[in-house]
Design an enzyme around this catalytic site. Structure first.
Site, PDB file in Angstrom:
ATOM      1  N   LYS A  67     -10.767  -0.638  10.275  1.00 38.21           N
ATOM      2  CA  LYS A  67     -10.896  -1.788   9.363  1.00 38.21           C
ATOM      3  C   LYS A  67     -11.316  -3.045  10.120  1.00 38.21           C
ATOM      4  O   LYS A  67     -11.578  -4.078   9.534  1.00 38.21           O
ATOM      5  CB  LYS A  67      -9.575  -2.031   8.630  1.00 38.21           C
ATOM      6  CG  LYS A  67      -9.249  -0.923   7.617  1.00 38.21           C
ATOM      7  CD  LYS A  67      -8.059  -1.297   6.788  1.00 38.21           C
ATOM      8  CE  LYS A  67      -7.452  -0.116   6.053  1.00 38.21           C
ATOM      9  NZ  LYS A  67      -8.227   0.325   4.892  1.00 38.21           N
ATOM     10  N   HIS A  79       0.863  -1.178   0.000  1.00 43.83           N
ATOM     11  CA  HIS A  79       0.000   0.000   0.000  1.00 43.83           C
ATOM     12  C   HIS A  79       0.906   1.236   0.000  1.00 43.83           C
ATOM     13  O   HIS A  79       2.023   1.181   0.532  1.00 43.83           O
ATOM     14  CB  HIS A  79      -0.837  -0.049   1.280  1.00 43.83           C
ATOM     15  CG  HIS A  79      -1.903   0.992   1.398  1.00 43.83           C
ATOM     16  ND1 HIS A  79      -1.637   2.263   1.849  1.00 43.83           N
ATOM     17  CD2 HIS A  79      -3.224   0.953   1.142  1.00 43.83           C
ATOM     18  CE1 HIS A  79      -2.762   2.956   1.872  1.00 43.83           C
ATOM     19  NE2 HIS A  79      -3.746   2.188   1.447  1.00 43.83           N
ATOM     20  N   CYS A 102      -4.674   2.484  -3.810  1.00 51.36           N
ATOM     21  CA  CYS A 102      -3.438   2.967  -3.158  1.00 51.36           C
ATOM     22  C   CYS A 102      -2.295   1.983  -3.341  1.00 51.36           C
ATOM     23  O   CYS A 102      -1.504   1.763  -2.405  1.00 51.36           O
ATOM     24  CB  CYS A 102      -3.650   3.235  -1.668  1.00 51.36           C
ATOM     25  SG  CYS A 102      -4.792   4.564  -1.366  1.00 51.36           S
ATOM     26  N   ASP A 126       2.685  -4.813   8.129  1.00 47.27           N
ATOM     27  CA  ASP A 126       1.489  -3.985   7.957  1.00 47.27           C
ATOM     28  C   ASP A 126       0.283  -4.917   8.067  1.00 47.27           C
ATOM     29  O   ASP A 126       0.005  -5.710   7.164  1.00 47.27           O
ATOM     30  CB  ASP A 126       1.567  -3.302   6.583  1.00 47.27           C
ATOM     31  CG  ASP A 126       0.267  -2.616   6.193  1.00 47.27           C
ATOM     32  OD1 ASP A 126      -0.748  -2.784   6.898  1.00 47.27           O
ATOM     33  OD2 ASP A 126       0.271  -1.920   5.164  1.00 47.27           O
ATOM     34  N   GLN A 178      -4.816  -5.366   6.712  1.00 49.90           N
ATOM     35  CA  GLN A 178      -5.779  -6.278   6.082  1.00 49.90           C
ATOM     36  C   GLN A 178      -5.779  -7.677   6.685  1.00 49.90           C
ATOM     37  O   GLN A 178      -6.502  -8.557   6.200  1.00 49.90           O
ATOM     38  CB  GLN A 178      -5.509  -6.377   4.569  1.00 49.90           C
ATOM     39  CG  GLN A 178      -5.645  -5.063   3.824  1.00 49.90           C
ATOM     40  CD  GLN A 178      -7.079  -4.519   3.810  1.00 49.90           C
ATOM     41  OE1 GLN A 178      -8.043  -5.242   4.089  1.00 49.90           O
ATOM     42  NE2 GLN A 178      -7.226  -3.254   3.489  1.00 49.90           N
TER      43      GLN A 178
HETATM   44  N1  PLP Z   1      -1.931  -0.840   4.496  1.00 52.95           N
HETATM   45  C1  PLP Z   1      -2.849  -1.561   3.856  1.00 52.95           C
HETATM   46  C2  PLP Z   1      -2.497  -2.937   3.365  1.00 52.95           C
HETATM   47  C3  PLP Z   1      -4.133  -1.038   3.659  1.00 52.95           C
HETATM   48  O1  PLP Z   1      -5.048  -1.759   3.023  1.00 52.95           O
HETATM   49  C4  PLP Z   1      -4.418   0.257   4.147  1.00 52.95           C
HETATM   50  C5  PLP Z   1      -5.744   0.867   3.916  1.00 52.95           C
HETATM   51  O2  PLP Z   1      -6.431   0.563   2.969  1.00 52.95           O
HETATM   52  C6  PLP Z   1      -3.429   0.951   4.828  1.00 52.95           C
HETATM   53  C7  PLP Z   1      -2.202   0.384   4.981  1.00 52.95           C
HETATM   54  C8  PLP Z   1      -3.674   2.334   5.379  1.00 52.95           C
HETATM   55  O3  PLP Z   1      -4.600   2.276   6.403  1.00 52.95           O
HETATM   56  P1  PLP Z   1      -5.135   3.624   7.100  1.00 52.95           P
HETATM   57  O4  PLP Z   1      -5.600   4.499   5.967  1.00 52.95           O
HETATM   58  O5  PLP Z   1      -6.233   3.172   7.974  1.00 52.95           O
HETATM   59  O6  PLP Z   1      -4.000   4.226   7.829  1.00 52.95           O
END
Ligand code: PLP
Length: 403
Positions: free
Chosen positions: A224, A121, A362, A198, A201
């Site tokens: 999430k 991401h 993203c 990270d 998900q």
């Molecule tokens: N990392 C992953 C794999 C994601 O899917 C997302 C959000 O879609 C994020 C990071 C960023 O999350 P946040 O916008 O809640 O900080």
């Protein structure tokens, strides 16, 4: 579990455009919130609102207790050793930025390297690029194969004497690939290199155990996993959190301040400058209680069933191409239908009350690897049903006939 569970989420009863029942399949972007979360937060504002850690008065102590109990709920959810290892942040993005910035400052010199992957991401790419701009570090990227899996052979080859950290996603938010994180950590540790996972998900879908993974840092977002927006977590092993400098300066994160010299607070407060979102931490704790009461393994089994059913239905449709989903993949499916532009498909599905995600999610470098500008993404949560998958399939069929 569904009927009873769906009643906990009032928004699921909404009609879209006053006509169609909502079919909410954008859960990878954010999940809906159960009453238990919203009501706990409302009750805190009505009954126990006061700033935490600062007051001798009754309400402040009550609010502080709630906040610190929430930290322990998170600790248990991740199976961390101690609440000192649980830092509240605004979400995954802030948690990753914190590590990139503070670990980078303490341990990385010009020419040092971070290993990322091709399926990250943007939050796990750009945070490191900011460090690159400041400290001239290098980004090394693990490629993926045509099935959307990390090339583990290439991963091993990326290590050298300049490698300082590995930062990879647990689950791809586009492909649903579940990465072999324990193996990734094991290899990194053989090279004496720490790993940030990270978990944006993974936490909503299956049991996460930071001790079993042995990762050094782990990030996730409350919103999430059925919790409120604006709160997330950075787990970090004490040995690392102790050795990296604070992220932001302000109240809460200090012991003593003078113009000559300031000393910092103990963990985890060293990383929590300013008034925390103590009502959101309550909401997050109630969300984690909620999924834990249902059982993460039950949630995982339900979502696996839905995903397999959706893949089977989509597989029977002419012109549907699913991007790199594995049999053991997570509850996220990215696809394209013939030459229909993803935005057109998403917009027309919306007209039928079906909420899916369209675009690059993203993850522009991953889109480039897949050779597309964007995809349509359906992602499932514990409250989704097979009937909703049928509605998606019928919707796609309707749109396909229009083109
Ligand atoms: N990392 C992953 C794999 C994601 O899917 C997302 C959000 O879609 C994020 C990071 C960023 O999350 P946040 O916008 O809640 O900080």
């Amino acid at each position: 579990m569904n009927e009873q569970v769906r009643e906990d989420f009032p928004i699921l009863a909404r009609r879209i455009y006053d006509k169609y029942p909502l079919v909410y399949l954008d859960n990878a972007a954010t999940t809906q919130k159960p009453r238990q979360v919203v009501e706990a937060m409302t009750q805190e504002y009505y009954n126990a609102n006061a700033n935490v850690h600062r007051g001798v008065h009754f309400l402040s102590q009550q609010a502080t207790e709630l906040h610190e109990e929430s930290r322990d709920v998170v600790r248990r959810f991740l199976n961390a050793r101690s609440t000192s290892e649980i830092v509240f942040t605004r979400g995954t993005t802030e948690s990753i930025n914190l590590v990139a910035s503070c670990y980078g400052q303490a341990f990385m010199k010009p020419g040092d390297e971070v290993i990322l992957s091709e399926m990250e991401h943007h939050s796990n790419i750009v945070s490191w690029q900011l460090l690159q701009a400041r400290q001239d570090i290098r980004l090394r990227v693990i490629p993926i194969d045509d099935q959307g899996r990390l090339r583990m052979d290439e991963y091993e080859r990326l290590f050298n004497e300049r490698t300082r950290i590995v930062s990879v996603t647990h689950v791809s938010n586009v492909l649903g690939t579940v990465n072999p994180v324990a193996e990734i950590v094991r290899i990194a540790h053989q090279h004496g290199v720490p790993v940030l996972i990270d978990g944006a998900q993974s936490t909503p879908h299956f049991t996460v155990d930071v001790q079993a993974m042995d990762c050094d840092f782990f990030a996730f977002s409350g919103h999430k996993v059925y919790g409120p927006t604006g709160i997330g977590v950075l787990y970090g092993k004490e040995q690392w959190l102790d050795r990296i400098p604070p992220y932001m300066g302000g109240g809460e994160m200090i012991k003593n301040v003078s113009f000559e010299r300031t000393t910092f607070n103990d963990l985890p407060y060293k990383f929590e400058a300013g008034t925390p979102d103590y009502v959101a931490s309550t909401g997050l704790a109630r969300a984690l209680d909620y999924v834990s009461a249902i059982g993460m393994s039950r949630i995982e089994a339900h979502e696996r069933d839905l995903t397999a059913y959706a893949l089977q239905q989509l597989g029977n449709m002419p012109g549907v191409h699913v991007f790199g989903h594995q049999p053991q993949g997570d509850a996220v499916i990215s696809f394209r239908v013939g030459n229909i532009h993803h935005l057109d498909l998403g917009t027309l599905l919306d007209r039928l009350g079906i909420a899916v995600r369209t675009g690059h999610h993203c993850a522009e470098p991953l889109m480039r690897r897949l050779g597309v500008e964007g995809t349509v993404r359906a992602s499932f949560a514990l409250y989704n049903t097979r009937a909703e998958v049928d509605a998606l399939v019928a919707g796609i069929e309707r749109v396909r006939k229009m083109f």
